[in-house]
Design a protein around this motif. Structure first.
Motif, PDB file in Angstrom:
ATOM      1  N   GLY A  38      52.161  70.369 -14.581  1.00 46.54           N
ATOM      2  CA  GLY A  38      50.973  70.099 -13.776  1.00 46.54           C
ATOM      3  C   GLY A  38      51.083  68.845 -12.930  1.00 46.54           C
ATOM      4  N   THR A  42      50.677  73.009  -8.401  1.00 44.00           N
ATOM      5  CA  THR A  42      49.276  73.390  -8.472  1.00 44.00           C
ATOM      6  C   THR A  42      49.153  74.506  -9.497  1.00 44.00           C
ATOM      7  N   ASP A  43      47.948  74.746  -9.989  1.00 42.82           N
ATOM      8  CA  ASP A  43      47.741  75.826 -10.971  1.00 42.82           C
ATOM      9  C   ASP A  43      48.104  77.184 -10.401  1.00 42.82           C
ATOM     10  N   ASP A  44      47.911  77.368  -9.081  1.00 45.72           N
ATOM     11  CA  ASP A  44      48.161  78.666  -8.447  1.00 45.72           C
ATOM     12  C   ASP A  44      49.514  78.725  -7.736  1.00 45.72           C
ATOM     13  N   GLY A  57      51.477  81.396 -10.489  1.00 48.60           N
ATOM     14  CA  GLY A  57      50.710  80.678 -11.496  1.00 48.60           C
ATOM     15  C   GLY A  57      51.587  79.766 -12.326  1.00 48.60           C
ATOM     16  N   ILE A  58      51.048  78.613 -12.656  1.00 49.44           N
ATOM     17  CA  ILE A  58      51.830  77.600 -13.377  1.00 49.44           C
ATOM     18  C   ILE A  58      52.290  78.102 -14.745  1.00 49.44           C
ATOM     19  N   ASP A  59      51.480  78.898 -15.424  1.00 46.50           N
ATOM     20  CA  ASP A  59      51.876  79.397 -16.743  1.00 46.50           C
ATOM     21  C   ASP A  59      53.110  80.288 -16.668  1.00 46.50           C
ATOM     22  N   ARG A 130      52.667  73.910  -3.906  1.00 47.61           N
ATOM     23  CA  ARG A 130      51.838  75.115  -3.970  1.00 47.61           C
ATOM     24  C   ARG A 130      52.717  76.357  -3.836  1.00 47.61           C
TER      25      ARG A 130
END
Length: 142
Positions: A38, A42-44, A57-59, A130
């Motif tokens: 993180g 970015t998360d997306d 997606g970061i996951d 991103r």
């Protein structure tokens, strides 16, 4: 004239922060600090690479990085030739990376060169990737 100086100072600061982002990303990879993803994504985030395909997606990105670990293998990423085009709160950024894969106390057994290009954005926590496209240029087994 004063506005031009402020604008130039902001542009220079942005470029330095984006260069630091690339360095932090390389260190995160080398030190396998997946829990700190993180701080660079970015998360997306969307990452495109021949090895991982398209990861959104970061996951998913973190999951791929964890899964790609090779027991006993270390890496050293060197980033060079950074180009940045800042446009407000986002920037197009690209760089070359040399990656050396080695085992502790041994010379590299595999080396590769690649190009990273994509979009970085300003977030409340600083600049983050991103979108990232990773394109291998060459590899060599040593």
């Amino acid at each position: 004239m004063k506005e031009d100086v402020v604008s130039m100072d902001t542009s220079v600061a942005d470029r330095i922060e984006i260069a630091d982002l690339f360095a932090r990303f390389a260190r995160l990879l080398d030190e396998k600090r997946w829990e700190d993803a993180g701080t660079v994504f970015t998360d997306d985030v969307a990452v495109h690479s021949p090895r991982g395909g398209e990861l959104r997606g970061i996951d998913k990105v973190v999951g791929f990085m964890r899964q790609s670990e090779v027991q006993g293998q270390q890496a050293q990423h060197l980033t060079t030739d950074l180009l940045v085009d800042v446009n407000g709160d986002q920037a197009a950024a690209s760089a070359y990376s040399l990656v050396f894969y080695y085992r502790d106390d041994q010379a590299p057994h595999f080396t590769g060169g690649l190009r990273m290009a994509g979009t970085v954005v300003r977030t409340p926590a600083g600049w983050r990737f991103r979108e990232q496209r990773i394109t291998p240029a060459w590899t060599r087994e040593n």
